[in-house]
Design a protein around this motif. Structure first.
Motif, PDB file in Angstrom:
ATOM      1  N   ALA A  87      41.576  -3.917 -36.436  1.00 45.28           N
ATOM      2  CA  ALA A  87      42.155  -2.700 -35.856  1.00 45.28           C
ATOM      3  C   ALA A  87      41.096  -1.755 -35.311  1.00 45.28           C
ATOM      4  N   SER A  88      39.835  -2.163 -35.292  1.00 43.12           N
ATOM      5  CA  SER A  88      38.759  -1.270 -34.860  1.00 43.12           C
ATOM      6  C   SER A  88      39.011  -0.666 -33.485  1.00 43.12           C
ATOM      7  N   SER A  89      39.315  -1.522 -32.518  1.00 42.93           N
ATOM      8  CA  SER A  89      39.522  -1.036 -31.153  1.00 42.93           C
ATOM      9  C   SER A  89      40.698  -0.070 -31.085  1.00 42.93           C
ATOM     10  N   THR A  90      41.767  -0.376 -31.816  1.00 39.64           N
ATOM     11  CA  THR A  90      42.940   0.503 -31.823  1.00 39.64           C
ATOM     12  C   THR A  90      42.603   1.863 -32.418  1.00 39.64           C
ATOM     13  N   ILE A  91      41.848   1.862 -33.518  1.00 40.28           N
ATOM     14  CA  ILE A  91      41.458   3.123 -34.157  1.00 40.28           C
ATOM     15  C   ILE A  91      40.610   3.951 -33.202  1.00 40.28           C
ATOM     16  N   GLU A  92      39.612   3.314 -32.579  1.00 37.79           N
ATOM     17  CA  GLU A  92      38.745   4.054 -31.660  1.00 37.79           C
ATOM     18  C   GLU A  92      39.517   4.545 -30.441  1.00 37.79           C
ATOM     19  N   ALA A  93      40.432   3.724 -29.928  1.00 38.22           N
ATOM     20  CA  ALA A  93      41.222   4.145 -28.774  1.00 38.22           C
ATOM     21  C   ALA A  93      42.118   5.335 -29.117  1.00 38.22           C
ATOM     22  N   THR A  94      42.671   5.320 -30.331  1.00 38.64           N
ATOM     23  CA  THR A  94      43.522   6.421 -30.772  1.00 38.64           C
ATOM     24  C   THR A  94      42.721   7.718 -30.902  1.00 38.64           C
ATOM     25  N   ILE A  95      41.536   7.618 -31.511  1.00 42.65           N
ATOM     26  CA  ILE A  95      40.674   8.798 -31.615  1.00 42.65           C
ATOM     27  C   ILE A  95      40.275   9.274 -30.217  1.00 42.65           C
ATOM     28  N   GLY A  96      40.014   8.311 -29.311  1.00 46.09           N
ATOM     29  CA  GLY A  96      39.568   8.652 -27.971  1.00 46.09           C
ATOM     30  C   GLY A  96      40.561   9.512 -27.206  1.00 46.09           C
ATOM     31  N   GLU A  97      41.856   9.381 -27.494  1.00 47.13           N
ATOM     32  CA  GLU A  97      42.867  10.183 -26.792  1.00 47.13           C
ATOM     33  C   GLU A  97      42.703  11.677 -27.057  1.00 47.13           C
ATOM     34  N   ARG A  98      41.966  12.017 -28.085  1.00 49.21           N
ATOM     35  CA  ARG A  98      41.726  13.437 -28.389  1.00 49.21           C
ATOM     36  C   ARG A  98      40.555  14.003 -27.596  1.00 49.21           C
ATOM     37  N   PHE A  99      39.855  13.142 -26.872  1.00 48.46           N
ATOM     38  CA  PHE A  99      38.682  13.580 -26.120  1.00 48.46           C
ATOM     39  C   PHE A  99      38.779  13.101 -24.669  1.00 48.46           C
ATOM     40  N   PRO A 100      39.750  13.638 -23.907  1.00 48.60           N
ATOM     41  CA  PRO A 100      39.924  13.172 -22.520  1.00 48.60           C
ATOM     42  C   PRO A 100      38.807  13.673 -21.608  1.00 48.60           C
ATOM     43  N   LEU A 101      38.546  12.893 -20.555  1.00 43.26           N
ATOM     44  CA  LEU A 101      37.608  13.256 -19.493  1.00 43.26           C
ATOM     45  C   LEU A 101      38.367  13.270 -18.169  1.00 43.26           C
ATOM     46  N   PRO A 102      37.809  13.906 -17.142  1.00 38.69           N
ATOM     47  CA  PRO A 102      38.470  13.863 -15.833  1.00 38.69           C
ATOM     48  C   PRO A 102      38.687  12.425 -15.385  1.00 38.69           C
ATOM     49  N   PRO A 103      39.853  12.114 -14.803  1.00 36.32           N
ATOM     50  CA  PRO A 103      40.132  10.721 -14.397  1.00 36.32           C
ATOM     51  C   PRO A 103      39.220  10.260 -13.272  1.00 36.32           C
ATOM     52  N   LEU A 104      39.113   8.940 -13.129  1.00 40.29           N
ATOM     53  CA  LEU A 104      38.353   8.372 -12.024  1.00 40.29           C
ATOM     54  C   LEU A 104      39.067   8.638 -10.699  1.00 40.29           C
ATOM     55  N   LYS A 105      38.366   8.417  -9.584  1.00 39.93           N
ATOM     56  CA  LYS A 105      38.964   8.631  -8.272  1.00 39.93           C
ATOM     57  C   LYS A 105      40.187   7.750  -8.070  1.00 39.93           C
ATOM     58  N   SER A 106      40.187   6.598  -8.746  1.00 35.26           N
ATOM     59  CA  SER A 106      41.335   5.688  -8.640  1.00 35.26           C
ATOM     60  C   SER A 106      42.537   6.174  -9.430  1.00 35.26           C
ATOM     61  N   GLY A 107      42.326   7.235 -10.229  1.00 34.70           N
ATOM     62  CA  GLY A 107      43.402   7.752 -11.071  1.00 34.70           C
ATOM     63  C   GLY A 107      43.390   7.203 -12.484  1.00 34.70           C
ATOM     64  N   ALA A 108      42.490   6.252 -12.773  1.00 28.21           N
ATOM     65  CA  ALA A 108      42.409   5.663 -14.111  1.00 28.21           C
ATOM     66  C   ALA A 108      41.971   6.716 -15.133  1.00 28.21           C
ATOM     67  N   GLU A 109      42.630   6.694 -16.288  1.00 26.51           N
ATOM     68  CA  GLU A 109      42.304   7.656 -17.328  1.00 26.51           C
ATOM     69  C   GLU A 109      40.954   7.338 -17.962  1.00 26.51           C
ATOM     70  N   ARG A 110      40.258   8.396 -18.395  1.00 32.65           N
ATOM     71  CA  ARG A 110      38.955   8.234 -19.049  1.00 32.65           C
ATOM     72  C   ARG A 110      38.940   9.049 -20.341  1.00 32.65           C
ATOM     73  N   TYR A 111      38.191   8.547 -21.295  1.00 32.36           N
ATOM     74  CA  TYR A 111      38.019   9.262 -22.557  1.00 32.36           C
ATOM     75  C   TYR A 111      36.550   9.245 -22.952  1.00 32.36           C
ATOM     76  N   ASN A 112      36.175  10.233 -23.750  1.00 29.78           N
ATOM     77  CA  ASN A 112      34.775  10.354 -24.179  1.00 29.78           C
ATOM     78  C   ASN A 112      34.524   9.411 -25.349  1.00 29.78           C
TER      79      ASN A 112
END
Length: 505
Positions: A405-430
């Motif tokens: 579950a490592s990736s899931t845990i990190e991805a879940t935590i990552g949603e609390r640290f959003p970054l501006p999206p890429l030019k393509s509109g893809a979401e980014r996280y810190n």
């Protein structure tokens, strides 16, 4: 089999016979580096004869190719998603199923290898790799793909414990630390080979991703032929002779299991918890890192590949070097030092956003896999002699299951640290912050377990020094062996071990 020389490793671990209070009181003092005489690593390698090199080589190349087969999916997720009309998340279930079912394989093949020998379970393992890699390459539907990878997970889970026992149980005690580190890095080597062959075989023919899997089925044919003409390890043969002399191999094996559970159930739980921490450590530092490099740092495909390759070279170097050093300073202190080093490097590893991060990646993975380099021999030294394959493999794979579950845990935590999206509109996280938080907690957890845990540095794996086998068969250990065991068990503050080490120097 080794003779009963006075400089052989002890029968019982240093904490044998201690009360819980006394055990806890010695946890810090027992971390004092053993300071065994540092042998010349070239001399250690020269100590190995053809028998030792043959067993180590077949174990290493099989473990390396096991890792190669595992990484084929992660390197072809986009192509697989296109073929089966799914998204990458759906394809990732092919990885998750492997992680989930590896513990099933470790139990089945581990018990088989401890009961019937290392040879034939190894051969069956590799036959399954051939069939399942070919099957994956010929799958036409998503359901067939998942079924093939699920069965592959069972096969993959059966190899690690067998490889560790095959590679290490016969070699001289002094060389085990170095060879343990070298063996563990078969995993990183397998990843590097997968990257190289994926570049050459994926999307370079009309068959797309399939040639990588077809090719993956070829080397195990060589491994099977190699292993078929080799005997069992000397240590396993000695165990079988003891069981046969006791009247019934099967009944003695069952009795050994009862003794092992009675004596070592707490150690078995500890090893699973330790392996959970170690697998969180490797997955937590690696799984989202390519995403961080691409989405947060803006690295292109070539830059990501170069960084990953350099990081894996650091892993191979760290595992080998620290495995060797653990033979001098001790297993637990080596793990702790690497965790501290890895924690200190988290900032540059996750926040240097230019090409200089390559150096940080090298040394971060040096630390992570440096700690891992201790693991094969550490697990074997703590495992019951009659069940080394089962205990080493199952502890490792159950830890892998927990950490899946490592990736899931990190991805879940990552949603609390959003970054501006890429030019393509893809979401980014810190993910730099995410990996730092996650890995800081994991390093603290592993350090705590290493401090609290036991150690049996330099344990002799000869059946003559196996107290469990002696109890199961009703045979007394040789007097000279028992005498040495009592001396070494007297204390875990280092004094008894120093006396034993002085003989080796």
């Amino acid at each position: 089999m080794s003779g009963y020389a006075a400089d052989e490793s002890n029968v019982y671990p240093p904490h044998h016979g201690m009360s819980p209070g006394r055990y806890l009181a010695t946890r810090i003092s027992s971390l004092k580096p053993q300071m065994r005489q540092a042998p010349n690593p070239i001399r250690l390698l020269l100590m190995l004869d053809r028998h030792h090199w043959a067993f180590f080589s077949i174990a290493f190349i099989a473990w390396t190719w096991d890792a190669f087969d595992f990484f084929t999916v992660s390197l072809t997720t986009t192509q697989l998603a296109t073929t089966f009309g799914k998204d990458v998340t759906d394809i990732s279930w092919g990885i998750t199923l492997v992680l989930m079912l590896r513990s099933v394989g470790s139990i089945i093949f581990g018990i088989a290898a401890d009961r019937y020998g290392r040879k034939w379970p190894f051969i069956v393992n590799n036959l399954l790799f051939i069939v399942l890699e070919l099957a994956t390459g010929f799958t036409q539907t998503y359901s067939q793909f998942l079924a093939a990878r699920a069965l592959f997970g069972i096969a993959m889970g059966g190899l690690y414990g067998n490889a560790a026992a095959t590679a290490l149980e016969d070699i001289p005690d002094e060389a085990r630390g170095l060879l343990s580190g070298m063996l563990q890095q078969g995993y990183a080597t397998g990843y590097l080979l997968a990257v190289v062959f994926a570049r050459g075989l994926v999307d370079t023919t009309p068959h797309g991703w399939r040639p990588l899997y077809w090719f993956g089925a070829v080397p195990p044919v060589i491994f099977i032929i190699f292993r078929y003409f080799m005997p069992e390890t000397n240590t396993y043969i000695a165990h079988q002779e003891l069981r046969r002399a006791n009247g019934s191999i099967g009944k003695t094996f069952i009795q050994e299991g009862r003794v092992a559970l009675k004596r070592h159930w707490l150690i078995l739980i500890y090893l699973v918890l330790l392996m959970a921490g170690f697998n969180f450590m490797s997955h937590g530092s690696q799984d989202l890192y390519p995403t961080l490099l691409k989405n947060e740092f803006g690295f292109g495909p070539n830059e990501v590949t170069i960084t990953q390759v350099v990081a894996n070279l650091g892993a191979i170097t760290g595992g080998t070097v620290v495995g060797f050093c653990s033979q001098i300073f001790g297993r637990r202190i080596s793990i702790i030092v690497m965790c501290i080093l890895g924690g200190a490097l988290l900032y540059p590893y996750n926040f240097i956003s230019n090409e200089r991060v390559i150096a940080a990646a090298f040394f971060e993975q040096f630390a992570v896999q440096g700690a891992w380099g201790v693991i094969p021999v550490h697990l074997m030294e703590l495992s019951p002699g009659a069940f080394r394959t089962f205990v080493v493999g199952t502890a490792y794979q159950l830890g892998n299951l927990v950490s899946s579950a490592s990736s899931t845990i990190e991805a879940t935590i990552g949603e609390r640290f959003p970054l501006p999206p890429l030019k393509s509109g893809a979401e980014r996280y810190n993910y730099g912050i995410v990996i730092s938080i996650f890995m800081g907690a994991v390093y603290a957890y592993v350090i705590l377990l290493a401090v609290l845990g036991p150690e049996h540095l330099g344990r002799n794996m000869d059946v003559a020094y196996d107290a469990d086998a002696a109890e199961a068969t009703g045979h007394a250990l040789p007097e000279k062996v028992m005498g040495h065991g009592r001396d070494a068990s007297a204390s875990e503050d280092g004094e008894a071990e120093k006396g034993a080490v002085s003989h080796q120097q």
